[in-house]
Write a protein that holds these residues in place. Sequence first.
Motif, PDB file in Angstrom:
ATOM      1  N   ALA A  17     -15.475  -0.861   4.017  1.00 57.37           N
ATOM      2  CA  ALA A  17     -14.308  -1.258   4.791  1.00 57.37           C
ATOM      3  C   ALA A  17     -14.674  -1.322   6.265  1.00 57.37           C
ATOM      4  CB  ALA A  17     -13.159  -0.274   4.566  1.00 57.37           C
ATOM      5  N   SER A  18     -15.448  -0.353   6.722  1.00 57.30           N
ATOM      6  CA  SER A  18     -15.894  -0.334   8.116  1.00 57.30           C
ATOM      7  C   SER A  18     -16.816  -1.502   8.411  1.00 57.30           C
ATOM      8  CB  SER A  18     -16.621   0.988   8.423  1.00 57.30           C
ATOM      9  OG  SER A  18     -15.743   2.085   8.285  1.00 57.30           O
TER      10      SER A  18
ATOM     11  N   ILE B 153      -3.987  -8.377  -1.150  1.00 51.32           N
ATOM     12  CA  ILE B 153      -4.622  -7.154  -0.678  1.00 51.32           C
ATOM     13  C   ILE B 153      -5.962  -7.501  -0.054  1.00 51.32           C
ATOM     14  CG2 ILE B 153      -3.516  -5.747  -2.459  1.00 51.32           C
ATOM     15  CD1 ILE B 153      -6.351  -5.497  -3.750  1.00 51.32           C
ATOM     16  N   ASP B 154      -6.380  -6.685   0.885  1.00 50.64           N
ATOM     17  CA  ASP B 154      -7.704  -6.798   1.488  1.00 50.64           C
ATOM     18  C   ASP B 154      -8.102  -5.406   1.961  1.00 50.64           C
ATOM     19  OD1 ASP B 154      -9.338  -9.507   2.672  1.00 50.64           O
ATOM     20  OD2 ASP B 154      -9.932  -7.562   3.468  1.00 50.64           O
ATOM     21  N   ILE B 155      -9.390  -5.128   1.905  1.00 53.63           N
ATOM     22  CA  ILE B 155      -9.848  -3.809   2.346  1.00 53.63           C
ATOM     23  C   ILE B 155     -10.004  -3.738   3.857  1.00 53.63           C
ATOM     24  CG2 ILE B 155     -12.364  -4.163   2.278  1.00 53.63           C
ATOM     25  CD1 ILE B 155     -12.487  -1.409   0.788  1.00 53.63           C
ATOM     26  N   SER B 156     -10.075  -4.891   4.518  1.00 51.89           N
ATOM     27  CA  SER B 156     -10.283  -4.929   5.961  1.00 51.89           C
ATOM     28  C   SER B 156      -8.970  -4.907   6.730  1.00 51.89           C
ATOM     29  CB  SER B 156     -11.072  -6.189   6.350  1.00 51.89           C
ATOM     30  OG  SER B 156     -11.090  -6.358   7.759  1.00 51.89           O
ATOM     31  N   ALA B 157      -8.775  -3.873   7.509  1.00 56.49           N
ATOM     32  CA  ALA B 157      -7.579  -3.777   8.339  1.00 56.49           C
ATOM     33  C   ALA B 157      -7.565  -4.885   9.386  1.00 56.49           C
ATOM     34  CB  ALA B 157      -7.518  -2.413   9.020  1.00 56.49           C
ATOM     35  N   GLU B 158      -8.755  -5.272   9.849  1.00 58.87           N
ATOM     36  CA  GLU B 158      -8.840  -6.339  10.842  1.00 58.87           C
ATOM     37  C   GLU B 158      -8.375  -7.666  10.262  1.00 58.87           C
ATOM     38  OE1 GLU B 158      -9.527  -6.181  14.061  1.00 58.87           O
ATOM     39  OE2 GLU B 158      -9.699  -4.004  13.924  1.00 58.87           O
TER      40      GLU B 158
ATOM     41  N   MET C  93     -12.465  -6.157   1.181  1.00 61.21           N
ATOM     42  CA  MET C  93     -12.920  -6.853  -0.001  1.00 61.21           C
ATOM     43  C   MET C  93     -14.124  -6.174  -0.613  1.00 61.21           C
ATOM     44  SD  MET C  93     -12.458 -10.815   1.099  1.00 61.21           S
ATOM     45  CE  MET C  93     -13.015 -10.606   2.783  1.00 61.21           C
ATOM     46  N   SER C  94     -14.255  -4.921  -0.396  1.00 62.25           N
ATOM     47  CA  SER C  94     -15.352  -4.183  -0.974  1.00 62.25           C
ATOM     48  C   SER C  94     -14.833  -2.941  -1.628  1.00 62.25           C
ATOM     49  CB  SER C  94     -16.400  -3.870   0.104  1.00 62.25           C
ATOM     50  OG  SER C  94     -15.821  -3.108   1.120  1.00 62.25           O
ATOM     51  N   SER C  95     -15.751  -2.052  -2.104  1.00 62.60           N
ATOM     52  CA  SER C  95     -15.301  -0.983  -2.976  1.00 62.60           C
ATOM     53  C   SER C  95     -15.542   0.418  -2.446  1.00 62.60           C
ATOM     54  CB  SER C  95     -16.008  -1.141  -4.323  1.00 62.60           C
ATOM     55  OG  SER C  95     -17.403  -1.112  -4.147  1.00 62.60           O
ATOM     56  N   ALA C  96     -15.780   0.616  -1.162  1.00 66.78           N
ATOM     57  CA  ALA C  96     -15.990   1.940  -0.622  1.00 66.78           C
ATOM     58  C   ALA C  96     -15.549   1.968   0.827  1.00 66.78           C
ATOM     59  CB  ALA C  96     -17.466   2.330  -0.736  1.00 66.78           C
ATOM     60  N   PRO C  97     -15.124   3.162   1.335  1.00 70.47           N
ATOM     61  CA  PRO C  97     -14.696   3.262   2.723  1.00 70.47           C
ATOM     62  C   PRO C  97     -15.735   2.754   3.707  1.00 70.47           C
ATOM     63  CG  PRO C  97     -14.077   5.234   1.523  1.00 70.47           C
ATOM     64  CD  PRO C  97     -14.936   4.418   0.595  1.00 70.47           C
ATOM     65  N   ALA C  98     -17.019   3.015   3.429  1.00 73.97           N
ATOM     66  CA  ALA C  98     -18.076   2.543   4.322  1.00 73.97           C
ATOM     67  C   ALA C  98     -18.072   1.035   4.419  1.00 73.97           C
ATOM     68  CB  ALA C  98     -19.439   3.032   3.832  1.00 73.97           C
TER      69      ALA C  98
ATOM     70  N   ARG D  29       9.354 -13.016   3.922  1.00 75.78           N
ATOM     71  CA  ARG D  29      10.160 -12.543   2.802  1.00 75.78           C
ATOM     72  C   ARG D  29       9.545 -12.872   1.443  1.00 75.78           C
ATOM     73  NH1 ARG D  29      16.508 -13.725   4.453  1.00 75.78           N
ATOM     74  NH2 ARG D  29      16.506 -12.472   6.387  1.00 75.78           N
ATOM     75  N   ARG D  30       8.579 -13.769   1.432  1.00 76.39           N
ATOM     76  CA  ARG D  30       7.983 -14.184   0.161  1.00 76.39           C
ATOM     77  C   ARG D  30       6.567 -13.668  -0.046  1.00 76.39           C
ATOM     78  NH1 ARG D  30       7.662 -20.161  -0.459  1.00 76.39           N
ATOM     79  NH2 ARG D  30       6.773 -19.492  -2.441  1.00 76.39           N
ATOM     80  N   VAL D  31       5.912 -13.281   1.034  1.00 79.13           N
ATOM     81  CA  VAL D  31       4.521 -12.826   0.945  1.00 79.13           C
ATOM     82  C   VAL D  31       4.422 -11.376   1.395  1.00 79.13           C
ATOM     83  CG1 VAL D  31       2.151 -13.196   1.701  1.00 79.13           C
ATOM     84  CG2 VAL D  31       3.671 -15.164   1.399  1.00 79.13           C
ATOM     85  N   SER D  32       3.907 -10.518   0.509  1.00 77.80           N
ATOM     86  CA  SER D  32       3.715  -9.102   0.828  1.00 77.80           C
ATOM     87  C   SER D  32       2.229  -8.804   0.897  1.00 77.80           C
ATOM     88  CB  SER D  32       4.363  -8.218  -0.246  1.00 77.80           C
ATOM     89  OG  SER D  32       5.754  -8.461  -0.331  1.00 77.80           O
ATOM     90  N   LEU D  33       1.817  -8.042   1.909  1.00 77.04           N
ATOM     91  CA  LEU D  33       0.409  -7.720   2.122  1.00 77.04           C
ATOM     92  C   LEU D  33       0.207  -6.212   2.127  1.00 77.04           C
ATOM     93  CD1 LEU D  33      -0.179 -10.155   5.129  1.00 77.04           C
ATOM     94  CD2 LEU D  33      -0.842 -10.551   2.746  1.00 77.04           C
ATOM     95  N   ALA D  34      -0.976  -5.781   1.705  1.00 79.84           N
ATOM     96  CA  ALA D  34      -1.297  -4.355   1.715  1.00 79.84           C
ATOM     97  C   ALA D  34      -2.805  -4.177   1.785  1.00 79.84           C
ATOM     98  CB  ALA D  34      -0.748  -3.664   0.470  1.00 79.84           C
ATOM     99  N   GLN D  35      -3.221  -3.049   2.321  1.00 81.13           N
ATOM    100  CA  GLN D  35      -4.644  -2.720   2.347  1.00 81.13           C
ATOM    101  C   GLN D  35      -5.006  -2.051   1.032  1.00 81.13           C
ATOM    102  OE1 GLN D  35      -5.911  -0.147   5.557  1.00 81.13           O
ATOM    103  NE2 GLN D  35      -8.030  -0.862   5.410  1.00 81.13           N
ATOM    104  N   GLY D  36      -6.071  -2.530   0.404  1.00 78.13           N
ATOM    105  CA  GLY D  36      -6.460  -1.964  -0.876  1.00 78.13           C
ATOM    106  C   GLY D  36      -7.885  -2.288  -1.241  1.00 78.13           C
ATOM    107  N   ASP D  37      -8.472  -1.435  -2.051  1.00 75.03           N
ATOM    108  CA  ASP D  37      -9.826  -1.587  -2.563  1.00 75.03           C
ATOM    109  C   ASP D  37      -9.770  -2.408  -3.843  1.00 75.03           C
ATOM    110  OD1 ASP D  37     -12.243  -1.158  -3.976  1.00 75.03           O
ATOM    111  OD2 ASP D  37     -12.522   0.811  -3.053  1.00 75.03           O
TER     112      ASP D  37
END
Length: 219
Positions: free
Chosen positions: A8-9, A74-79, A1-6, A95-103
Motif C-alpha cells: 500500500a505504501s 475498492i483500492d489499496i492506495s489512499a492516494e 491494488m496489492s496484498s500487504a500494508p507495505a 449517490r451511485r458510486v461508493s468507494l472504500a480502501q481495501g486489500d
Amino acid sequence: MSSAPANASVMDGIYRHQRHIYDLTRRYYLLGRNDLIAALRPPAGGTVLEIGCGTARNLVLTAKRYPDARLFGIDISAEMLKSATATVSNNRFDRRVSLAQGDATRFDAAELFGITRFDRVFFSYSLSMIPGWEAALHQAIRCVAPGGELHVVDFGQQTALPGWFGKGLKAWLARFHVTPRENLGDAMAAIAKTTHSELHFSTLYRDYARIGHIRLPSA
C-alpha cells in the motif's frame, strides 16, 4: 491494488503524483478497458464492483453506460482514492458510486459496503499490480452473485508482436511494479472448473492484452 500494508505504501509512493496525470497518459496503452465495460451488461438495478478502481475512470464510464446500476470500488492506495473521490464527485455520481480502501486479496465487502455479493465484479489492469493476484481472483469470485460474472482485462504477453516491443514494454512496466500475468487464462480456467462456471477468454491486439469473464451458474 496489492496484498500487504507495505505494498500500500509502495502504491501511494508511485501514485502520489502520478494520479494527477494517470488517466491522461494511460489512455494510450491500457487497451481493452472499454471493451470490458461494454461486456458487463449488468441486470437492471444491478450491482457492479471494481477491484483496484484507481482514479474511478472505469466506474464513471460504467455509471454513464448503465444508468440504473449501483457501482462500488475498492483500492489499496489512499492516494488513488483521493483522485477517485474527486472523479466521482465531479461527475455527480456520489449517490451511485461508493468507494472504500481495501486489500484485493482479503477485503470484506459486507463490512465496506453492506453487500456480500455483486452481479458483476471486474479487474481492469489491476491484477498485474497485485503480488497475490491469484488470491485476489479467488476473493473476487466469492463476491460474485449466482448467475453473475467476473470480468478481467490486463496485459498479455505480446506473443504476436515484435520481440523487442514485448521486452521493452515489460521493462518499462516493471518501473511501476507492473507484471503481466502469463498464466492469467489458466488461473481463470481453474476457477471456472472449480465453480462449474462458463469461461470466455481471448487476446486483443496481437496479444497486447488479454480479456475474459467467468459466468457463475444461477442458484
